[in-house]
Design an enzyme around this catalytic site. Sequence first.
Site: not given
Length: 355
Positions: A254, A256
């Site tokens: 992921t 960010f």
Amino acid sequence: MDLEKVRTRIDEIDRDIVAKLNERLTLAGDVAAAKAEAGLPIFMPEREEQIFMKLAALNEGPLEEATLRRIYGEIISVTRARQRKLRIAYLGPEATYTEQAAVKSFGTSIETMPQRMIPDVFTAVEKGEADYGVIPIENSTGGAVLHSLDMLAETELKIVSQVYLPIEHCLISRWPLEAITEVHSKDQALMQCRDWLSRHLPKARQIECESTAQAVRLSGEHEGMAAIASELAAVKYGAPVLARGIQDRSDNVTRFLVIGAKPCGRTGGGADKTSLVFSINDEVGALERAVKAFSSREINMTKIESRPSRRKAWDYLFFVDIIGHWEDAVVQEAVADLKNACRLVKWLGSYPNTK
């Protein structure tokens, strides 16, 4: 090999390291005073990335570059905290992946401020309650985080940094696998574990909740309930881990973003990334002309994502990442062409292109 001699040498090196760390911290205090006098921010990601790049060039091994970054990231975090502990808002609650991303970005010497929803993170920074905010923006398996895209289009805050976090999901429950009837987690986590769940828990209901940490808390309150979350969340809430690494892809990562009130300066050397959002005119070839503004100058476009503008039906915003900094002359030339082809062009931020 004389073990005693090796231990003696290690002790000498440790003394040198401690002395040098204290010397570095003292010099950093002088830098902090100079930054305060010049009105510069405590957190300067472009400068920190330059330090990491220099360290990587000096490193001859066997220390891996990622390990070196972690060590120096914590040293820099302690140095910043001598000026003032930064207040970091993030999508909470505690023990979520976003908190891990915040710590990876800023180190442990910070004041963390978990927020209930993504818009709350933006509000905390806009009001000055937090210095910076950390939000998820996209996952290698699940795609874009739409709430984050929407908020970036609306806010005047700027993206100042990015961080990539490998994601390892765990199945967490106080009940045995055969007794589980419900699996709770955030929508993205459920999506990223779809294949595993269909094989191992085909009859269990999949229920979305606000966060992976909330799912772990709930799993301890109701019979037959399980959660998908990180091992850190399981440890925090004292819940057993039934299975590790249940995400469908081993390379599940992921991305960010760190958002702040002031833009980030140039790292230089082609090590920057810029994010933009634009809206095209409703005419033939409009998107092609917009993209050509970058391709004709050999600017690498690493991402393009469309999203309904929410202003009128069938009107779209295009979110774009390119390699280069907003202040680069070639980027400014491309943006000038882009503005001629689009109704709206908005700069979301430029920041180090950290992998």
